[in-house]
Design a protein around this motif. Structure first.
Motif, short mmCIF file in Angstrom:
data_model
loop_
_atom_site.label_atom_id
_atom_site.label_comp_id
_atom_site.label_asym_id
_atom_site.label_seq_id
_atom_site.Cartn_x
_atom_site.Cartn_y
_atom_site.Cartn_z
N ARG A 186 0.83 -1.20 0.00
CA ARG A 186 0.00 0.00 0.00
C ARG A 186 0.87 1.26 0.00
O ARG A 186 0.62 2.20 -0.76
CB ARG A 186 -0.91 0.00 1.22
N GLU A 187 1.87 1.28 0.86
CA GLU A 187 2.73 2.46 0.95
C GLU A 187 3.50 2.70 -0.34
O GLU A 187 3.70 3.85 -0.76
CB GLU A 187 3.69 2.30 2.13
N ALA A 188 3.92 1.62 -0.99
CA ALA A 188 4.62 1.78 -2.27
C ALA A 188 3.69 2.36 -3.32
O ALA A 188 4.10 3.20 -4.13
CB ALA A 188 5.17 0.43 -2.72
N SER A 189 2.42 1.92 -3.32
CA SER A 189 1.46 2.46 -4.27
C SER A 189 1.21 3.94 -4.01
O SER A 189 1.17 4.76 -4.94
CB SER A 189 0.15 1.67 -4.19
N PHE A 190 1.05 4.31 -2.74
CA PHE A 190 0.85 5.72 -2.41
C PHE A 190 2.08 6.55 -2.78
O PHE A 190 1.97 7.69 -3.24
CB PHE A 190 0.56 5.88 -0.91
N GLY A 191 3.26 5.97 -2.59
CA GLY A 191 4.49 6.68 -2.92
C GLY A 191 4.64 6.96 -4.40
O GLY A 191 5.32 7.91 -4.80
N MET A 192 4.01 6.14 -5.23
CA MET A 192 4.07 6.35 -6.68
C MET A 192 2.95 7.28 -7.18
O MET A 192 2.79 7.47 -8.38
CB MET A 192 3.98 5.00 -7.40
N GLY A 193 2.18 7.84 -6.25
CA GLY A 193 1.16 8.82 -6.62
C GLY A 193 -0.22 8.26 -6.83
O GLY A 193 -1.11 8.99 -7.28
N ALA A 194 -0.46 6.99 -6.51
CA ALA A 194 -1.79 6.40 -6.68
C ALA A 194 -2.73 6.89 -5.60
O ALA A 194 -2.33 7.15 -4.47
CB ALA A 194 -1.70 4.87 -6.65
N THR A 195 -4.00 7.01 -5.95
CA THR A 195 -5.01 7.37 -4.97
C THR A 195 -5.38 6.14 -4.15
O THR A 195 -4.97 5.01 -4.45
CB THR A 195 -6.25 7.93 -5.66
N LYS A 196 -6.19 6.36 -3.13
CA LYS A 196 -6.59 5.25 -2.27
C LYS A 196 -7.42 4.23 -3.06
O LYS A 196 -7.23 3.02 -2.91
CB LYS A 196 -7.39 5.77 -1.08
N TRP A 197 -8.34 4.73 -3.89
CA TRP A 197 -9.16 3.82 -4.69
C TRP A 197 -8.31 3.03 -5.69
O TRP A 197 -8.51 1.84 -5.88
CB TRP A 197 -10.25 4.59 -5.40
N GLN A 198 -7.34 3.69 -6.33
CA GLN A 198 -6.46 2.99 -7.26
C GLN A 198 -5.63 1.94 -6.53
O GLN A 198 -5.39 0.84 -7.05
CB GLN A 198 -5.54 4.00 -7.96
N THR A 199 -5.19 2.25 -5.32
CA THR A 199 -4.43 1.29 -4.54
C THR A 199 -5.28 0.07 -4.18
O THR A 199 -4.82 -1.07 -4.26
CB THR A 199 -3.90 1.95 -3.26
N ILE A 200 -6.53 0.32 -3.83
CA ILE A 200 -7.42 -0.80 -3.47
C ILE A 200 -7.67 -1.69 -4.68
O ILE A 200 -7.61 -2.93 -4.59
CB ILE A 200 -8.74 -0.25 -2.91
N VAL A 201 -7.96 -1.08 -5.83
CA VAL A 201 -8.32 -1.85 -7.02
C VAL A 201 -7.12 -2.58 -7.61
O VAL A 201 -7.23 -3.74 -8.04
CB VAL A 201 -8.97 -0.93 -8.07
#
Length: 301
Positions: A186-201
């Motif tokens: 999750r943290e890696a996804s957020f670090g690359m600029g993804a939103t919460k919904w994009q991280t979940i999907v």
């Protein structure tokens, strides 16, 4: 400089006592291993006897006519055409409704809901609902869907009732699967600029698919074999037509098997065994599909 003599080191325990304890531990290990082996063999023996009885009585009735005929009061003419079609219709309603609502609820509780007493109370009650007897859900379905919404004993009413029955199981299993996804992803996804919904999907749900599918298939397997809610809803045992839509009356394999099994004639017992074999084949097919999909996603993540 005075040199003192080194005192001999005394063992903390007597060697004979240590050896005695080791022997006792090994004896206890052998005892528990034999107990566990005996338990496993007893379970396998019971399953073997059950399968042998079902197969020996039912295989002879698995003819093309058995799948083409409707239910009959004469065992030689009895078939599962209406019951099998009704069960497939029922699963076509239960699977999407329960999985969409169950996974959606689990995602909200794990990813969006705040950690407070109210949400903890909600989680606790969802877990408790998984142990409620199925007849209670049948009464709920009769009150809400059959009478209040005037759906009667239709496929839609039964499907919604069965969805409520297995919904807590799917929610709890999905929560555990989502919780098992590493936080680092999750943290890696957020670090690359993804939103919460994009991280979940794109991260959380693909990683949780194996656990979600396992819980969902087990829940659907329970739904396809339940009889009590269908009895409460007044689902008929014998019908001579196929349903054309979700608002039509239907019957299901558990109801048909239950009707045949309670009859005193030995011929109906054999027909019931044939119906059980068909039901087991459906369950094995569902589990096999879940295993294939789970293994595919497990190799990716």
């Amino acid at each position: 400089m005075r040199i003192t003599e080194r005192q001999p080191v005394r063992p903390l325990m007597d060697p004979e006592a240590v050896e005695g304890r080791m022997k006792a531990r090994k004896a206890a290990d052998r005892l528990f291993r034999m107990l566990f082996l005996t338990s496993t063999l007893l379970v396998l023996m019971v399953l073997g006897v059950l399968f042998y009885r079902i197969l020996s009585q039912g295989l002879g009735n698995l003819t093309p006519a058995f799948f083409e005929n409707f239910a009959s009061r004469m065992p030689e003419k009895a078939g599962i055409r209406a019951a099998l079609t009704g069960s497939l219709w029922l699963m076509a309603v239960v699977a999407p409704v329960s999985m969409i609502l169950g996974v959606g609820t689990a995602v909200y509780l794990e990813e969006y809901a705040k950690k407070n007493r109210l949400n903890d109370w909600v989680r606790m009650n969802i877990s408790n609902l998984a142990g409620v007897p199925s007849v209670v859900f049948g009464l709920l379905g009769l009150t809400v869907f059959a009478r209040a919404l005037a759906l009667g004993n239709s496929i839609l009413a039964a499907g919604l009732t069965m969805s409520l029955l297995i919904l807590p199981v799917i929610i709890v299993a999905s929560q555990e699967a989502i919780r098992a996804v590493p936080r680092d992803l999750r943290e890696a996804s957020f670090g690359m600029g993804a939103t919460k919904w994009q991280t979940i999907v794109r991260v959380v749900l693909p990683g949780a698919v194996p656990g979600i599918l396992t819980g969902s298939i087990l829940a659907l397997s329970r739904a396809i074999g339940e009889t009590a809610p269908l009895i409460v809803l007044g689902v008929p045992v014998i019908i001579q037509f196929l349903p054309a839509g979700v608002l039509d009356t239907f019957t299901a394999l558990p109801m048909q098997i239950y009707d045949w099994a309670k009859r005193p004639q030995a011929a109906f017992q054999e027909v019931a065994s044939a119906g059980i074999i068909v039901l087991l084949i459906l369950l094995l097919a569902m589990n096999s599909a879940a295993v294939l999909i789970r293994n595919k996603f497990r190799n990716r993540y």
